[in-house]
Motif scaffolding. Sequence first.
Motif, short mmCIF file in Angstrom:
data_model
loop_
_atom_site.label_atom_id
_atom_site.label_comp_id
_atom_site.label_asym_id
_atom_site.label_seq_id
_atom_site.Cartn_x
_atom_site.Cartn_y
_atom_site.Cartn_z
N GLN A 64 0.85 -1.19 0.00
CA GLN A 64 0.00 0.00 0.00
C GLN A 64 0.89 1.24 0.00
OE1 GLN A 64 -2.41 -0.35 3.51
NE2 GLN A 64 -3.86 -1.78 2.60
N PRO A 65 0.53 2.29 -0.71
CA PRO A 65 -0.73 2.50 -1.43
C PRO A 65 -0.84 1.74 -2.75
CG PRO A 65 0.74 4.35 -1.75
CD PRO A 65 1.40 3.48 -0.76
N GLN A 66 0.25 1.11 -3.23
CA GLN A 66 0.20 0.30 -4.44
C GLN A 66 1.36 -0.69 -4.39
OE1 GLN A 66 0.86 2.88 -7.79
NE2 GLN A 66 2.88 3.51 -7.11
N LYS A 67 1.27 -1.73 -5.26
CA LYS A 67 2.39 -2.66 -5.38
C LYS A 67 3.51 -1.96 -6.13
CE LYS A 67 -0.70 -6.66 -5.81
NZ LYS A 67 -1.11 -7.78 -6.71
N SER A 68 4.62 -1.71 -5.45
CA SER A 68 5.69 -0.94 -6.08
C SER A 68 6.99 -1.15 -5.33
CB SER A 68 5.34 0.55 -6.11
OG SER A 68 5.38 1.08 -4.79
N ILE A 69 8.07 -0.63 -5.94
CA ILE A 69 9.33 -0.41 -5.23
C ILE A 69 9.47 1.09 -5.07
CG2 ILE A 69 11.83 -0.71 -5.23
CD1 ILE A 69 10.36 -3.31 -5.00
N SER A 70 9.57 1.54 -3.82
CA SER A 70 9.66 2.97 -3.53
C SER A 70 10.96 3.27 -2.81
CB SER A 70 8.47 3.42 -2.67
OG SER A 70 7.25 3.18 -3.33
N ARG A 71 11.24 4.56 -2.63
CA ARG A 71 12.45 4.97 -1.92
C ARG A 71 12.17 6.19 -1.06
NH1 ARG A 71 16.93 7.24 -5.97
NH2 ARG A 71 17.61 8.27 -4.05
N MET A 72 12.98 6.37 -0.04
CA MET A 72 12.93 7.56 0.81
C MET A 72 14.28 7.70 1.50
SD MET A 72 10.71 6.34 4.14
CE MET A 72 11.39 5.18 5.33
N SER A 73 14.49 8.81 2.18
CA SER A 73 15.72 8.98 2.96
C SER A 73 15.58 8.20 4.27
CB SER A 73 15.96 10.45 3.26
OG SER A 73 15.01 10.93 4.20
N THR A 74 16.69 8.00 4.97
CA THR A 74 16.64 7.27 6.24
C THR A 74 15.87 8.02 7.31
OG1 THR A 74 18.80 8.21 6.83
CG2 THR A 74 18.81 6.04 5.82
N GLN A 75 15.58 9.34 7.08
CA GLN A 75 14.74 10.11 8.00
C GLN A 75 13.28 10.14 7.56
OE1 GLN A 75 17.65 11.59 6.60
NE2 GLN A 75 18.81 10.75 8.32
N GLY A 76 12.94 9.39 6.46
CA GLY A 76 11.57 9.34 6.00
C GLY A 76 11.19 10.41 5.01
N LYS A 77 12.13 11.22 4.52
CA LYS A 77 11.83 12.31 3.59
C LYS A 77 11.94 11.84 2.14
CE LYS A 77 13.63 15.77 6.84
NZ LYS A 77 14.61 16.87 7.03
N ASP A 78 11.34 12.66 1.23
CA ASP A 78 11.44 12.46 -0.22
C ASP A 78 10.94 11.08 -0.64
OD1 ASP A 78 12.68 14.98 -0.38
OD2 ASP A 78 14.62 14.08 0.04
N PHE A 79 9.79 10.67 -0.07
CA PHE A 79 9.22 9.37 -0.43
C PHE A 79 8.67 9.42 -1.85
CE2 PHE A 79 5.90 6.22 -0.79
CZ PHE A 79 6.43 5.11 -0.14
N THR A 80 9.06 8.41 -2.69
CA THR A 80 8.56 8.34 -4.06
C THR A 80 8.65 6.92 -4.58
OG1 THR A 80 8.83 9.21 -6.31
CG2 THR A 80 10.84 8.85 -5.04
N ALA A 81 7.71 6.54 -5.44
CA ALA A 81 7.72 5.22 -6.08
C ALA A 81 8.61 5.28 -7.31
CB ALA A 81 6.32 4.79 -6.46
N ILE A 82 9.58 4.34 -7.41
CA ILE A 82 10.46 4.33 -8.57
C ILE A 82 9.96 3.41 -9.68
CG2 ILE A 82 12.47 4.90 -7.15
CD1 ILE A 82 13.34 1.97 -7.44
N ILE A 83 9.09 2.42 -9.35
CA ILE A 83 8.51 1.55 -10.37
C ILE A 83 7.22 0.95 -9.84
CG2 ILE A 83 9.90 -0.44 -9.62
CD1 ILE A 83 9.85 -1.36 -12.56
N ASP A 84 6.19 0.95 -10.68
CA ASP A 84 4.87 0.38 -10.36
C ASP A 84 4.87 -1.10 -10.74
OD1 ASP A 84 2.26 -0.26 -9.93
OD2 ASP A 84 1.42 1.25 -11.28
#
Length: 487
Positions: A329-349
């Motif tokens: 959730q929110p979707q099947k994906s590979i996502s990334r963020m910083s170790t502090q939880g910032k800049d969360f984004t999905a890199i591939i759906d």
Amino acid sequence: MVQMKCISWLLTCTSLICFCNCQDSIVPVIHRLDHLDRKLLDNKVDMNRMEEHFLDIIDGAKISLRAELKENIRVQVREAMAEILQGESLQDMVNSQVVSELRHLKQGYHQMKRQIHHVSRSFKDFQDGTAVFHESVLKKARFGNLENSSDVCVRDKYKLEVELHKCDVHAADLKADNERFVELNKTCQFQISQLKTALSVPASSPATVNAPLTMKLPVSTTTVTTPRPQEEQRRILIAPLESSTQHQFRQLNIHSNSLSVYQYLTMKNMASVAYIAKTRTLLLGSYGPSRISASTLDTSHVTVLREGVRANGMAVDEDRDIVFIATYQPQKSISRMSTQGKDFTAIIDLTKYGSVPRQITLDTRRRRIYGCNSGKMFTVTYDGQGLATLATGSSMYAVTLDQTAGVLYYNNVKKLMKMTVSNNVSTEVTTLNVVPYNMRLYRGTIYYGGYSPTTVGAVDVIYNTVAYTLQSISIKGVVYLLLCLIP
């Protein structure tokens, strides 16, 4: 060497055997000699294979030892050892120890090689003599001269049986030599294991200045007092997947195999867990509600980093300050963020790719992500490009990477598989006692958490690939176990 002293009279007597209708007694002898040839050839192939395997072990030990020393020796250890050795560098000490131990291994190897050459020469001489004997028997059988005494035939048959017995004795000697080679191989493997243990320097943590060092020091005229080794701190944090009961976390000490309750975390409904060594921080993925939280190791304080994210798998690239997340959730994906939880984004759906992504692991050198989604093992780059399926199977949940050797380990149901990254060729390592949900590699050993029953197991993938159980764990309402290795 088999001495064929009786060849001359054998050649003469074979004519008598054939002429006196004794061909039926010679044929079994020839068949037995052919069978003996095949056995000797098989023994030689086994010995050659053993020699190649031993060379591979030595090469692998050299690479593993040097890579491990470069990775684990820290500045604090160098400074402490320089002071203890009064100016002698740690590198000189390690080089001296490595050269000394490898010299003993090479001596054992050369001794085995000389024995193999001796047996090979004996085998070749015996094979040549057997070939000459076969040709003589066949020739005399076709062009034999007159002589039809039945007593002579019986006497010749007895002599042939004596020679055949000598051949059997020689084959037994070869078999005994082969068994000695197997024992020598085991001894050399044990020496390599001792060398690996003697030269292993545990990575020091920020809270520990003098790391324990178990190594034979070079001979010195000055008495050196070595500090008492501290208690082994490497452990496995065990998080129960989908448990709705508090105080379900466990910790397993690798050194003593002792299990205890991890008292600091009382979170429920866990989905994944990861560890950041630089800050000694645990990353915790949970659901109900879905979120990613952080907790400093061995404290009860928990900070929420992201809401609305269910993380089935997490992997950290500490040098680049990136956390990669296999999300449901929110979707099947590979996502990334910083170790502090910032800049969360999905890199591939991965919505259309297959089932839910599970455990993931990173190749930080090549900037690639490897993961499983129950039916496939896949790879993708850090920026979400080049999605490719590497292997298919069933109940594929767990994957880990030996970045130094370039080898991936993953499961296909209860089978532990390995794949060489350079050519994507998979081979089976062993069969596990459970279906692993995730696995972690540490110093040549894979630790895995399984279900039915809920156990933590291990496999030494370098020397002994037999899976064994570390602990059977009874946790209420749990089917799977999540593992997080804390060096």
